[in-house]
Motif scaffolding. Structure first.
Motif, PDB file in Angstrom:
ATOM      1  N   VAL A  20      -7.847  -2.896   3.275  1.00 56.22           N
ATOM      2  CA  VAL A  20      -6.428  -2.845   2.919  1.00 56.22           C
ATOM      3  C   VAL A  20      -5.601  -3.358   4.103  1.00 56.22           C
ATOM      4  O   VAL A  20      -5.735  -2.880   5.229  1.00 56.22           O
ATOM      5  CB  VAL A  20      -6.011  -1.401   2.546  1.00 56.22           C
ATOM      6  N   LYS A  21      -4.745  -4.355   3.841  1.00 56.93           N
ATOM      7  CA  LYS A  21      -3.973  -4.972   4.922  1.00 56.93           C
ATOM      8  C   LYS A  21      -2.471  -4.781   4.751  1.00 56.93           C
ATOM      9  O   LYS A  21      -1.701  -5.006   5.676  1.00 56.93           O
ATOM     10  CB  LYS A  21      -4.263  -6.486   4.976  1.00 56.93           C
ATOM     11  N   ASP A  22      -2.049  -4.422   3.540  1.00 56.42           N
ATOM     12  CA  ASP A  22      -0.607  -4.285   3.316  1.00 56.42           C
ATOM     13  C   ASP A  22      -0.365  -3.311   2.168  1.00 56.42           C
ATOM     14  O   ASP A  22      -1.069  -3.367   1.157  1.00 56.42           O
ATOM     15  CB  ASP A  22      -0.022  -5.664   2.971  1.00 56.42           C
ATOM     16  N   VAL A  23       0.607  -2.423   2.347  1.00 55.46           N
ATOM     17  CA  VAL A  23       0.988  -1.498   1.273  1.00 55.46           C
ATOM     18  C   VAL A  23       2.498  -1.603   1.115  1.00 55.46           C
ATOM     19  O   VAL A  23       3.241  -1.411   2.083  1.00 55.46           O
ATOM     20  CB  VAL A  23       0.603  -0.037   1.619  1.00 55.46           C
ATOM     21  N   GLU A  24       2.937  -1.959  -0.083  1.00 55.21           N
ATOM     22  CA  GLU A  24       4.382  -2.033  -0.336  1.00 55.21           C
ATOM     23  C   GLU A  24       4.722  -1.084  -1.467  1.00 55.21           C
ATOM     24  O   GLU A  24       4.191  -1.225  -2.576  1.00 55.21           O
ATOM     25  CB  GLU A  24       4.766  -3.440  -0.792  1.00 55.21           C
ATOM     26  N   ALA A  25       5.595  -0.127  -1.188  1.00 53.62           N
ATOM     27  CA  ALA A  25       5.934   0.866  -2.210  1.00 53.62           C
ATOM     28  C   ALA A  25       7.441   0.929  -2.372  1.00 53.62           C
ATOM     29  O   ALA A  25       8.176   1.013  -1.376  1.00 53.62           O
ATOM     30  CB  ALA A  25       5.404   2.235  -1.807  1.00 53.62           C
ATOM     31  N   CYS A  26       7.892   0.874  -3.604  1.00 54.69           N
ATOM     32  CA  CYS A  26       9.338   0.903  -3.848  1.00 54.69           C
ATOM     33  C   CYS A  26       9.677   1.947  -4.900  1.00 54.69           C
ATOM     34  O   CYS A  26       8.976   2.072  -5.908  1.00 54.69           O
ATOM     35  CB  CYS A  26       9.790  -0.480  -4.321  1.00 54.69           C
TER      36      CYS A  26
ATOM     37  N   LEU B 260      -2.090  -3.350  -8.285  1.00 56.60           N
ATOM     38  CA  LEU B 260      -0.677  -3.333  -8.648  1.00 56.60           C
ATOM     39  C   LEU B 260      -0.435  -2.169  -9.596  1.00 56.60           C
ATOM     40  O   LEU B 260      -1.094  -2.052 -10.632  1.00 56.60           O
ATOM     41  CB  LEU B 260      -0.312  -4.647  -9.341  1.00 56.60           C
ATOM     42  N   ALA B 261       0.482  -1.285  -9.217  1.00 60.49           N
ATOM     43  CA  ALA B 261       0.857  -0.189 -10.112  1.00 60.49           C
ATOM     44  C   ALA B 261       2.331  -0.351 -10.398  1.00 60.49           C
ATOM     45  O   ALA B 261       3.157  -0.398  -9.481  1.00 60.49           O
ATOM     46  CB  ALA B 261       0.579   1.159  -9.458  1.00 60.49           C
ATOM     47  N   GLU B 262       2.652  -0.456 -11.664  1.00 59.25           N
ATOM     48  CA  GLU B 262       4.048  -0.690 -12.029  1.00 59.25           C
ATOM     49  C   GLU B 262       4.832   0.612 -12.066  1.00 59.25           C
ATOM     50  O   GLU B 262       4.262   1.695 -12.116  1.00 59.25           O
ATOM     51  CB  GLU B 262       4.092  -1.364 -13.403  1.00 59.25           C
ATOM     52  N   SER B 263       6.134   0.476 -12.120  1.00 51.64           N
ATOM     53  CA  SER B 263       7.019   1.632 -12.239  1.00 51.64           C
ATOM     54  C   SER B 263       6.705   2.376 -13.534  1.00 51.64           C
ATOM     55  O   SER B 263       6.480   1.723 -14.554  1.00 51.64           O
ATOM     56  CB  SER B 263       8.453   1.107 -12.278  1.00 51.64           C
ATOM     57  N   PRO B 264       6.680   3.643 -13.608  1.00 48.42           N
ATOM     58  CA  PRO B 264       6.801   4.595 -12.505  1.00 48.42           C
ATOM     59  C   PRO B 264       5.432   4.937 -11.905  1.00 48.42           C
ATOM     60  O   PRO B 264       4.761   5.846 -12.370  1.00 48.42           O
ATOM     61  CB  PRO B 264       7.394   5.830 -13.186  1.00 48.42           C
TER      62      PRO B 264
ATOM     63  N   LEU C 296       5.432  -1.419   3.852  1.00 49.55           N
ATOM     64  CA  LEU C 296       6.876  -1.456   3.614  1.00 49.55           C
ATOM     65  C   LEU C 296       7.217  -0.394   2.573  1.00 49.55           C
ATOM     66  O   LEU C 296       6.586  -0.321   1.520  1.00 49.55           O
ATOM     67  CB  LEU C 296       7.262  -2.839   3.077  1.00 49.55           C
ATOM     68  N   SER C 297       8.213   0.427   2.913  1.00 48.12           N
ATOM     69  CA  SER C 297       8.701   1.416   1.950  1.00 48.12           C
ATOM     70  C   SER C 297      10.143   1.043   1.617  1.00 48.12           C
ATOM     71  O   SER C 297      10.950   0.814   2.522  1.00 48.12           O
ATOM     72  CB  SER C 297       8.644   2.808   2.595  1.00 48.12           C
ATOM     73  N   LYS C 298      10.466   0.944   0.314  1.00 48.68           N
ATOM     74  CA  LYS C 298      11.848   0.657  -0.089  1.00 48.68           C
ATOM     75  C   LYS C 298      12.325   1.792  -0.973  1.00 48.68           C
ATOM     76  O   LYS C 298      11.681   2.121  -1.978  1.00 48.68           O
ATOM     77  CB  LYS C 298      11.918  -0.647  -0.890  1.00 48.68           C
ATOM     78  N   THR C 299      13.436   2.395  -0.589  1.00 48.40           N
ATOM     79  CA  THR C 299      13.978   3.499  -1.383  1.00 48.40           C
ATOM     80  C   THR C 299      15.469   3.296  -1.555  1.00 48.40           C
ATOM     81  O   THR C 299      16.141   2.785  -0.650  1.00 48.40           O
ATOM     82  CB  THR C 299      13.771   4.844  -0.660  1.00 48.40           C
TER      83      THR C 299
ATOM     84  N   GLU D   9      12.669  -3.328  -8.401  1.00 53.04           N
ATOM     85  CA  GLU D   9      11.459  -3.104  -9.199  1.00 53.04           C
ATOM     86  C   GLU D   9      10.621  -2.025  -8.504  1.00 53.04           C
ATOM     87  O   GLU D   9      10.158  -2.232  -7.389  1.00 53.04           O
ATOM     88  CB  GLU D   9      10.680  -4.426  -9.299  1.00 53.04           C
ATOM     89  N   GLY D  10      10.442  -0.912  -9.152  1.00 49.48           N
ATOM     90  CA  GLY D  10       9.714   0.201  -8.517  1.00 49.48           C
ATOM     91  C   GLY D  10       8.219   0.040  -8.653  1.00 49.48           C
ATOM     92  O   GLY D  10       7.618   0.624  -9.537  1.00 49.48           O
ATOM     93  N   GLN D  11       7.648  -0.756  -7.794  1.00 49.61           N
ATOM     94  CA  GLN D  11       6.197  -0.949  -7.919  1.00 49.61           C
ATOM     95  C   GLN D  11       5.461  -0.617  -6.633  1.00 49.61           C
ATOM     96  O   GLN D  11       6.059  -0.523  -5.562  1.00 49.61           O
ATOM     97  CB  GLN D  11       5.886  -2.381  -8.335  1.00 49.61           C
ATOM     98  N   LEU D  12       4.161  -0.435  -6.780  1.00 48.94           N
ATOM     99  CA  LEU D  12       3.298  -0.211  -5.625  1.00 48.94           C
ATOM    100  C   LEU D  12       2.284  -1.348  -5.593  1.00 48.94           C
ATOM    101  O   LEU D  12       1.624  -1.628  -6.602  1.00 48.94           O
ATOM    102  CB  LEU D  12       2.573   1.139  -5.774  1.00 48.94           C
ATOM    103  N   LEU D  13       2.202  -2.000  -4.450  1.00 49.93           N
ATOM    104  CA  LEU D  13       1.313  -3.141  -4.303  1.00 49.93           C
ATOM    105  C   LEU D  13       0.429  -2.908  -3.085  1.00 49.93           C
ATOM    106  O   LEU D  13       0.939  -2.734  -1.977  1.00 49.93           O
ATOM    107  CB  LEU D  13       2.166  -4.400  -4.125  1.00 49.93           C
ATOM    108  N   ILE D  14      -0.886  -2.865  -3.309  1.00 46.09           N
ATOM    109  CA  ILE D  14      -1.836  -2.613  -2.221  1.00 46.09           C
ATOM    110  C   ILE D  14      -2.679  -3.874  -2.060  1.00 46.09           C
ATOM    111  O   ILE D  14      -3.439  -4.233  -2.964  1.00 46.09           O
ATOM    112  CB  ILE D  14      -2.747  -1.411  -2.560  1.00 46.09           C
ATOM    113  N   SER D  15      -2.507  -4.555  -0.930  1.00 38.85           N
ATOM    114  CA  SER D  15      -3.179  -5.855  -0.763  1.00 38.85           C
ATOM    115  C   SER D  15      -4.376  -5.735   0.161  1.00 38.85           C
ATOM    116  O   SER D  15      -4.283  -5.138   1.243  1.00 38.85           O
ATOM    117  CB  SER D  15      -2.204  -6.868  -0.161  1.00 38.85           C
TER     118      SER D  15
END
Ligand code: CTP
Length: 448
Positions: free
Chosen positions: A271-277, A370-374, A347-350, A357-363
């Motif tokens: 895992v190199k990148d986690v983006e959660a919004c 990819l997990a979509e909202s919610p 990256l955390s976006k709140t 777009e409330g998604q979680l992306l684990i690269s």
């Protein structure tokens, strides 16, 4: 040869199970038993199974009636098994009468009389006194807690505390609780465990008071806003042999745990990148928009977005940077928290005042999730690769509003089973408090 199959959890193996298997075997020559996995039980709403799968299989085998054991882990498996094994008779106890008539297209269906006055549920409750839970704070989240807590065997919602007695009374009356009080001593005397759902600023004092009184604590997120306070509280709990849990509901949900396990399994490489919004447009008058000390988007929603970051990349980040758009009263309407780890980013976006777009992306190095909202109420996620034909979509149950999973784990751990502590560890909770602390310090600096 006549083949018979039956299914069950067979938790806390009892006489009813024994007699069922004995009669199931007598229906034919060869008996196959399907024993459910913990995850499958959870997904169908059975949250408090005590014995591990291995123990339950052993108990079924030890009866001597069973020729083969299979593990049941998904809906629809019964038909597959019946066809695969060439089953002649499907049987279960009479508590299921009618429910499996659809299998009559495939084999004979026999409902055997259920043994009276014994069940795993009864044993789970009898083994220990009913745990009396008291609620501190009677606002929005506390109201969502009650119907969920009522689904958990072994626990009873006993009473509510609020310094404003009218609020405590209204809450207790609405939910038919035995006690409403504004007297903290009386409250503590009458309960075994506390759910803290009061305003953020009061969490620390209430958790501490409850621990001092020897009570187990489930505290709403964010539990506290200082790493040192979190450390102190966990240490106190440990010294007193009490369970202290921070109620980040996503952490306890079956789908989220499955997603984290897959990410850690190597399927998507490193895992190199986690983006959660997570954003939620909110009206101006509510607590999270007006509380100048602890309100704002990051403190309100950051517990969710930080969770996958910390679970996957750990607590040892090298750098953290916050960028916020503030409202006039100083609270943040939108915050980006950027993390630099050794060889990975997050990256955390709140936001409460910006919609995204409330998604979680684990690269990872081999693929991504990819997990979509919610995604914070994890019901599905997709594992994707360079080759689009290799995509896997996973589904999981997320029942009710999800609080039942954290409550179930809380009760389970109080009952002496430590095995679920990994879902959200004290180190992770302390790290989260530390991040909140850094964020608030930065926000204050900007204001002044
Ligand atoms: N069974 C039975 N008599 C009982 C309890 C269970 O014949 N007193 C049967 C069930 O009908 C089922 C099998 O045993 O065919 C396994 O059931 P399981 O759900 O594991 O047991 P319960 O004790 O009913 O569990 P719970 O209380 O968790 O629902």
């Amino acid at each position: 040869m006549k083949k018979v199959i039956t299914y069950g959890s067979f938790d806390l193996f009892h006489e009813g199970h024994y007699r069922l298997l004995q009669r199931a075997k007598a229906l034919g020559d060869y008996l196959i038993v399907g024993v459910t996995t913990e995850q499958y039980d959870e997904s169908r709403g059975k949250l408090n199974v005590v014995d591990s799968l291995i123990e339950r299989i052993d108990n079924v085998r030890n009866t001597g009636f069973v020729d083969e054991v299979v593990v049941e882990d998904h809906n629809g498996q019964k038909i597959e098994d019946i066809l695969r094994f060439g089953i002649d008779i499907f049987t279960v106890g009479s508590d299921w009468t009618g429910k499996f008539d659809y299998l009559k297209d495939y084999c004979e269906v026999v409902y055997l009389d259920r043994t009276k006055n014994v069940s795993s549920t009864l044993l789970r409750q009898r083994d220990r006194e009913l745990l009396k839970i008291g609620v501190i704070g009677t606002g929005r989240i506390a109201k969502r807690f009650v119907p969920e807590a009522r689904r958990i065997s072994g626990a009873e919602l006993y009473g509510a505390y609020n310094p404003h007695i009218e609020s405590a009374e209204a809450y207790a009356k609405w939910f038919e609780l035995a006690m409403a009080t504004d007297d903290i001593e009386k409250f503590m005397e009458n309960i075994d465990a506390v759910y803290v759902a009061s305003p953020h600023a009061t969490h620390y004092d209430y958790v501490k008071t409850a621990l001092e009184h020897g009570k187990h604590v489930l505290c709403e997120k964010p539990m506290v806003f200082r790493g040192s306070q979190a450390e102190e509280l966990y240490q106190m709990a440990e010294e007193k042999n009490l369970i202290l849990m921070e109620a980040v509901k996503t952490a306890y949900a079956p789908g989220f745990n499955q997603m984290i396990s897959i990410a850690k399994s190597g399927l998507i490489g490193e895992v190199k990148d986690v983006e959660a919004c997570f954003t939620k447009l909110t009206s101006k008058g509510v607590r999270e928009m007006t509380d100048q000390a602890y309100g704002g988007g990051f403190t309100e929603l950051g517990s969710y977005t930080l969770l996958p970051v910390i679970k996957l990349l750990g607590t040892e980040y090298k750098e953290i940077r916050f960028d916020s758009i503030l409202a006039e009263n100083g609270i943040d309407l939108y915050t980006k928290a950027t993390f630099i780890y050794d060889n990975a980013f997050a990256l955390s976006k709140t936001g409460l005042g910006v919609k995204s777009e409330g998604q979680l992306l684990i690269s990872g190095t081999k693929g991504y999730i990819l997990a979509e909202s919610p995604w914070w109420l994890t019901q599905s996620f997709e594992v994707r690769f360079e080759d689009p034909n290799k995509r896997e979509k996973h589904f999981a149950k997320f029942l009710g509003n999800g609080l039942r999973y954290e409550i179930s784990d809380f009760v389970y751990m109080i009952n002496g089973h430590q095995g679920r502590a990994y879902k959200f560890t004290k180190e992770e909770s302390i790290a989260m408090a530390g991040i909140m602390e850094r964020f608030l310090r930065k926000r204050e600096e900007r204001e002044n």
